[in-house]
Motif scaffolding. Structure first.
Motif, PDB file in Angstrom:
ATOM      1  N   THR A 132      -6.693 -43.747 -28.832  1.00 49.77           N
ATOM      2  CA  THR A 132      -5.639 -43.457 -29.807  1.00 49.77           C
ATOM      3  C   THR A 132      -6.146 -43.797 -31.204  1.00 49.77           C
ATOM      4  O   THR A 132      -7.265 -44.291 -31.364  1.00 49.77           O
ATOM      5  CB  THR A 132      -4.348 -44.232 -29.485  1.00 49.77           C
ATOM      6  OG1 THR A 132      -3.282 -43.744 -30.306  1.00 49.77           O
ATOM      7  CG2 THR A 132      -4.520 -45.728 -29.719  1.00 49.77           C
ATOM      8  N   HIS A 136      -1.640 -46.654 -34.097  1.00 44.38           N
ATOM      9  CA  HIS A 136      -0.702 -46.401 -33.000  1.00 44.38           C
ATOM     10  C   HIS A 136      -0.229 -47.728 -32.403  1.00 44.38           C
ATOM     11  O   HIS A 136      -1.007 -48.682 -32.288  1.00 44.38           O
ATOM     12  CB  HIS A 136      -1.372 -45.550 -31.917  1.00 44.38           C
ATOM     13  CG  HIS A 136      -0.401 -44.816 -31.058  1.00 44.38           C
ATOM     14  ND1 HIS A 136       0.303 -45.439 -30.038  1.00 44.38           N
ATOM     15  CD2 HIS A 136       0.014 -43.525 -31.065  1.00 44.38           C
ATOM     16  CE1 HIS A 136       1.083 -44.556 -29.460  1.00 44.38           C
ATOM     17  NE2 HIS A 136       0.937 -43.386 -30.073  1.00 44.38           N
ATOM     18  N   ASP A 204      -1.002 -38.275 -30.143  1.00 44.26           N
ATOM     19  CA  ASP A 204      -0.979 -39.709 -29.852  1.00 44.26           C
ATOM     20  C   ASP A 204      -2.243 -40.172 -29.151  1.00 44.26           C
ATOM     21  O   ASP A 204      -2.770 -41.252 -29.458  1.00 44.26           O
ATOM     22  CB  ASP A 204       0.224 -40.034 -28.963  1.00 44.26           C
ATOM     23  CG  ASP A 204       1.541 -39.819 -29.671  1.00 44.26           C
ATOM     24  OD1 ASP A 204       1.943 -40.704 -30.444  1.00 44.26           O
ATOM     25  OD2 ASP A 204       2.168 -38.758 -29.447  1.00 44.26           O
ATOM     26  N   PHE A 205      -2.715 -39.360 -28.193  1.00 50.65           N
ATOM     27  CA  PHE A 205      -3.835 -39.792 -27.363  1.00 50.65           C
ATOM     28  C   PHE A 205      -4.809 -38.644 -27.121  1.00 50.65           C
ATOM     29  O   PHE A 205      -4.425 -37.473 -27.060  1.00 50.65           O
ATOM     30  CB  PHE A 205      -3.333 -40.306 -26.009  1.00 50.65           C
ATOM     31  CG  PHE A 205      -2.317 -41.405 -26.118  1.00 50.65           C
ATOM     32  CD1 PHE A 205      -2.702 -42.695 -26.466  1.00 50.65           C
ATOM     33  CD2 PHE A 205      -0.970 -41.149 -25.890  1.00 50.65           C
ATOM     34  CE1 PHE A 205      -1.769 -43.715 -26.574  1.00 50.65           C
ATOM     35  CE2 PHE A 205      -0.027 -42.166 -26.005  1.00 50.65           C
ATOM     36  CZ  PHE A 205      -0.421 -43.456 -26.352  1.00 50.65           C
TER      37      PHE A 205
END
Length: 326
Positions: A132, A136, A204-205
């Motif tokens: 990430t 985050h 996000d990832f």
């Protein structure tokens, strides 16, 4: 008279065939006589690109001719594989790729798999790392499931459709107890664009590894959340394995060389021998392991074919849970 004429004609044909085979054998014995194009079906900068370039620089010392990497991204990594599949089988156009060959067929993107090529050799296996950006709130892989439950339908995971990271996330969700209906999979054409998207916090990832993410881990731009390997990586000694975090998943990308169907065995053997010698270089081995989070693993001939058969069987079974349309 007819019998003698037939015998004479057959003898001439046999001599012609023998001469042709002799010339072919001589040509193969002289291989290579010009640069070899190594098609990499991804854009520059990703793990596949970096690793094949690194090993090829050493292998060309043993081949006596240059190995020229050619990035040919597009169509979910099938533009490059199709180009090599349809190339003349003379050993001068090769493919450097990985599990995505089988995954593309499973996804229905193409109608061919490993058996459309002549396998040359397995070179490395690269350990995959869920990642990430630095800002985050998720600090480790075992926090991802709770984050998804708190934000159903809003958490974005990047992937290249039908490639290894697509497959990785499906396995990760299963191992971590995440419902795929609660996540958003966002497709990108190559690793470079995934890197840009994570930098911009559009996702996000992402699934990276040391070749593609190492520099960003080092400067703090990205955060590695865990390594999908039984042991911690030398390059990330402070990052726990997924298993240490209670997620029973090991996952690597297996990279190897392929040639067009019909490429002479002597040519395949010459290429395999050069790359085998390249991987014997201890400095290269050290870089592969410490800098690139990979394991140098050389397999050729029947051993590599057996590996690919087992690989495809495992992917086929696991892909039953993947909706490649999303």
């Amino acid at each position: 008279m007819t019998r003698n004429k037939l015998t004479f004609t057959t003898t001439i044909a046999a001599i012609g065939l023998a001469s042709s085979l002799a010339l072919t054998s001589t040509a193969q014995a002289d291989y290579p006589e010009q640069d070899i194009r190594l098609v990499i079906p991804y854009g520059p900068g990703g793990a596949t690109d970096i690793i094949f370039r690194l090993i090829s620089q050493e292998a060309e010392k043993h081949l006596g001719e240059s190995v020229v990497p050619v990035n040919m991204a597009g169509a979910g990594a099938t533009l490059g594989s199709r180009h090599v599949k349809d190339a003349h089988p003379d050993g001068y156009t090769l493919l450097g790729s990985h599990d995505t060959i089988a995954l593309s067929k499973l996804a229905g993107t193409v109608d061919y798999s490993y058996d459309a090529f002549e396998p040359i050799a397995l070179l490395t296996q690269t350990i995959n790392i869920p990642t990430t950006h630095a800002d985050h709130p998720v600090q480790s892989a075992d926090e991802i499931a709770d984050y998804v439950r708190e934000n159903p339908g809003e958490v974005r995971f990047s992937m290249i459709p039908s490639s290894t990271d697509h497959f990785f996330w499906a396995q990760f969700f299963d191992a971590a107890g995440i419902d795929m209906a609660d996540v958003r999979l966002v497709g990108y054409p190559d690793t470079g664009e995934q890197v840009s998207a994570l930098m911009a916090k559009e996702i996000d990832f992402a699934m990276f590894n040391l070749p593609s993410g190492g520099a960003f881990y080092e400067d703090g731009t990205f955060r590695p959340l865990g390594v999908a390997h039984p042991e911690r990586l030398d390059g990330l000694p402070d990052t726990p394995t997924l298993r240490e975090q209670g997620i029973e998943l090991d996952h690597s990308t297996s990279r190897g060389l392929f040639a067009p169907k019909g490429t002479p065995q002597e040519v395949l053997d010459s290429v395999a021998e050069a790359y085998s010698k390249a991987l014997e270089n201890e400095t290269l081995q050290g870089r592969i392991e410490s800098e690139f989070g990979s394991v140098a693993r050389f397999l050729a001939g029947d051993d590599y074919r057996e590996f690919l058969d087992q690989n495809e069987t495992g992917l086929t079974a696991a892909a039953q849970s993947i909706d490649f349309q999303n």
